[in-house]
Design an enzyme around this catalytic site. Structure first.
Site, PDB file in Angstrom:
ATOM      1  CD  GLN A   1      -2.330  -1.302   2.852  1.00 41.72           C
ATOM      2  OE1 GLN A   1      -3.459  -0.664   3.116  1.00 41.72           O
ATOM      3  NE2 GLN A   1      -1.781  -1.831   3.558  1.00 41.72           N
TER       4      GLN A   1
ATOM      5  CB  ILE B   1       2.969   6.103  -2.173  1.00 42.60           C
ATOM      6  CG1 ILE B   1       3.062   6.890  -0.983  1.00 42.60           C
ATOM      7  CG2 ILE B   1       1.440   5.783  -2.345  1.00 42.60           C
ATOM      8  CD1 ILE B   1       2.194   8.174  -0.776  1.00 42.60           C
TER       9      ILE B   1
ATOM     10  CG  HIS C   1      -2.786   2.811  -1.903  1.00 39.50           C
ATOM     11  ND1 HIS C   1      -2.891   2.571  -0.596  1.00 39.50           N
ATOM     12  CD2 HIS C   1      -4.087   2.419  -2.317  1.00 39.50           C
ATOM     13  CE1 HIS C   1      -3.861   2.052  -0.142  1.00 39.50           C
ATOM     14  NE2 HIS C   1      -4.724   1.597  -1.086  1.00 39.50           N
TER      15      HIS C   1
ATOM     16  CG  ASN D   1       0.464  -3.975  12.418  1.00 42.58           C
ATOM     17  OD1 ASN D   1       0.811  -3.770  11.356  1.00 42.58           O
ATOM     18  ND2 ASN D   1      -0.991  -3.744  12.958  1.00 42.58           N
TER      19      ASN D   1
HETATM   20  P1  NAD Z   1      -1.430   2.421   9.111  1.00 44.05           P
HETATM   21  O1  NAD Z   1      -0.815   3.885   9.824  1.00 44.05           O
HETATM   22  O2  NAD Z   1      -2.914   2.524   9.049  1.00 44.05           O
HETATM   23  O3  NAD Z   1      -0.970   1.108   9.881  1.00 44.05           O
HETATM   24  C1  NAD Z   1       0.131   1.077  10.214  1.00 44.05           C
HETATM   25  C2  NAD Z   1       0.481  -0.058  11.203  1.00 44.05           C
HETATM   26  O4  NAD Z   1       1.964  -0.566  11.334  1.00 44.05           O
HETATM   27  C3  NAD Z   1       0.024   0.267  12.574  1.00 44.05           C
HETATM   28  O5  NAD Z   1      -1.004  -0.901  13.075  1.00 44.05           O
HETATM   29  C4  NAD Z   1       1.107   0.118  13.433  1.00 44.05           C
HETATM   30  O6  NAD Z   1       1.009  -0.441  14.804  1.00 44.05           O
HETATM   31  C5  NAD Z   1       2.125  -0.765  12.616  1.00 44.05           C
HETATM   32  N1  NAD Z   1       3.393  -0.198  12.863  1.00 44.05           N
HETATM   33  C6  NAD Z   1       4.105   0.600  12.823  1.00 44.05           C
HETATM   34  N2  NAD Z   1       5.368   0.465  12.924  1.00 44.05           N
HETATM   35  C7  NAD Z   1       5.604  -0.859  12.845  1.00 44.05           C
HETATM   36  C8  NAD Z   1       6.761  -1.389  13.034  1.00 44.05           C
HETATM   37  N3  NAD Z   1       8.051  -0.915  13.140  1.00 44.05           N
HETATM   38  N4  NAD Z   1       6.841  -2.779  13.029  1.00 44.05           N
HETATM   39  C9  NAD Z   1       5.528  -3.328  13.046  1.00 44.05           C
HETATM   40  N5  NAD Z   1       4.366  -2.868  12.781  1.00 44.05           N
HETATM   41  C10 NAD Z   1       4.421  -1.682  12.789  1.00 44.05           C
HETATM   42  O7  NAD Z   1      -1.207   2.269   7.492  1.00 44.05           O
HETATM   43  P2  NAD Z   1      -1.671   1.249   6.335  1.00 44.05           P
HETATM   44  O8  NAD Z   1      -2.624   0.144   6.829  1.00 44.05           O
HETATM   45  O9  NAD Z   1      -0.803   0.979   5.480  1.00 44.05           O
HETATM   46  O10 NAD Z   1      -2.578   2.480   5.901  1.00 44.05           O
HETATM   47  C11 NAD Z   1      -2.322   3.783   5.602  1.00 44.05           C
HETATM   48  C12 NAD Z   1      -2.304   4.526   4.098  1.00 44.05           C
HETATM   49  O11 NAD Z   1      -1.592   5.487   4.037  1.00 44.05           O
HETATM   50  C13 NAD Z   1      -1.900   3.335   3.039  1.00 44.05           C
HETATM   51  O12 NAD Z   1      -3.012   3.402   2.008  1.00 44.05           O
HETATM   52  C14 NAD Z   1      -0.812   3.931   2.448  1.00 44.05           C
HETATM   53  O13 NAD Z   1      -0.865   4.266   1.084  1.00 44.05           O
HETATM   54  C15 NAD Z   1      -0.647   5.464   3.202  1.00 44.05           C
HETATM   55  N6  NAD Z   1       0.606   5.932   3.854  1.00 44.05           N
HETATM   56  C16 NAD Z   1       1.889   5.342   3.119  1.00 44.05           C
HETATM   57  C17 NAD Z   1       3.158   5.558   3.627  1.00 44.05           C
HETATM   58  C18 NAD Z   1       4.405   4.956   2.986  1.00 44.05           C
HETATM   59  O14 NAD Z   1       4.178   5.061   1.893  1.00 44.05           O
HETATM   60  N7  NAD Z   1       5.465   4.930   3.860  1.00 44.05           N
HETATM   61  C19 NAD Z   1       2.976   6.226   5.076  1.00 44.05           C
HETATM   62  C20 NAD Z   1       1.992   6.562   5.705  1.00 44.05           C
HETATM   63  C21 NAD Z   1       0.782   6.212   5.008  1.00 44.05           C
END
Ligand code: NAD
Length: 258
Positions: free
Chosen positions: A104, A106, A124, A223
């Site tokens: 998911q 980006i 995404h 997670n």
């Molecule tokens: P989310 O933020 O809803 O959930 C992230 C999950 O990861 C949480 O439940 C958290 O407890 C867990 N987490 C955080 N750090 C961790 C680690 N070090 N080890 C294990 N678990 C960990 O993210 P989502 O479900 O991907 O949804 C968010 C949306 O926003 C997505 O659609 C995405 O496209 C976008 N997004 C992308 C980025 C990116 O590209 N890095 C960053 C933020 C949001």
């Protein structure tokens, strides 16, 4: 919950018995690279309001606001590197074990870690590029953000003067059909899916691991927080993704050499 070592051993034996392993990743795999996830404090997501696709298309003010957020996010991304969870997935592919990464995210960190582009499915979109919504011409985001101030935050295509839009899927924008189709195909083939760092609250992306589960695949959840679908996991880890993936990779290497 069993101890960490027991869960690693259990996972290693599931990996050994699997023939088509895939990974489904979310923002949580990238937090250890310095990119805050969606719901934690400190991210651009916290300071900017959501701009929907429809607003982007219809309002110049909304476009300018969206591009300001994208500039800040892209500058942050350019400083980030893949962490050990990303590189472990790239190594699993090189070992011939991992067949696809459905993400998911980006941030393009799976590409930077070394997974093959044809094995990465970005549900995404990607922040690496922007494109013209009229003719489709692609631009490197890194280059677009350099000219934003000169064009008053409304960049246009140098071929057809159409509006440029970041190649990430905005809220309200249809999901990329091809990627969704490929992700479902992988979820049909897989017999083990790692679910790493997603709250599984964003649909329809979250339906991919559910689909794999209902087709009989085993799931290993890595997670930190609980998700509504923890019951689907054969093994789950609340430890940081890099620690878990490192331990799994080292365990696999030990198995190979013994
Ligand atoms: P989310 O933020 O809803 O959930 C992230 C999950 O990861 C949480 O439940 C958290 O407890 C867990 N987490 C955080 N750090 C961790 C680690 N070090 N080890 C294990 N678990 C960990 O993210 P989502 O479900 O991907 O949804 C968010 C949306 O926003 C997505 O659609 C995405 O496209 C976008 N997004 C992308 C980025 C990116 O590209 N890095 C960053 C933020 C949001």
């Amino acid at each position: 919950m069993e101890g960490f070592r027991e869960r690693i051993q259990k996972s290693l034996s599931i990996i050994r018995d699997s023939s088509y392993i895939t990974a489904f990743t979310g923002a949580g795999i990238s937090t250890e690279s310095g990119i805050p996830d969606f719901r934690s404090p400190g991210g651009v997501w916290e300071r900017y309001r959501i701009v929907t696709y429809q607003e982007f298309l219809s309002s110049s003010e909304a476009r300018k606001y969206y591009w300001k957020m994208k500039k800040e996010f892209t500058e942050q991304l350019l400083r980030c590197k893949p962490n050990r969870a990303h590189t472990a997935l790239a190594e699993l592919e090189k070992m011939g074990l991992l067949k696809a990464v459905i993400t998911q995210n980006i941030d393009a960190l799976h590409h930077k870690a070394g997974n093959s582009p044809e094995k990465i499915i970005e549900l995404h979109g990607t922040n690496l590029y922007a494109h013209c919504i009229q003719c489709g011409k692609r631009y490197l985001m890194e280059e677009v953000i350099k000219i934003l101030e000169d064009v008053n935050y409304e960049p246009r295509c140098d071929e057809c003067n159409g509006l440029l839009k970041p190649s990430t899927v905005a809220f309200g924008e249809p999901m990329p059909e091809d990627e969704m189709k490929r992700a479902l195909e992988e979820a049909t083939k897989t017999d083990l899916m790692f679910m790493i760092g997603s709250s599984l609250q964003v649909e329809p992306a979250a339906s991919i691991p559910r689909f794999a589960y209902h087709r009989g695949a085993k799931l290993i959840f890595i997670n930190r927080a609980e998700t509504p679908y923890d019951y689907m996991a054969t093994v789950y880890f609340r430890e940081p993704a890099s620690e878990v993936m490192d331990a799994l990779l080292n365990g696999l290497k030990d198995l190979k050499s013994s």
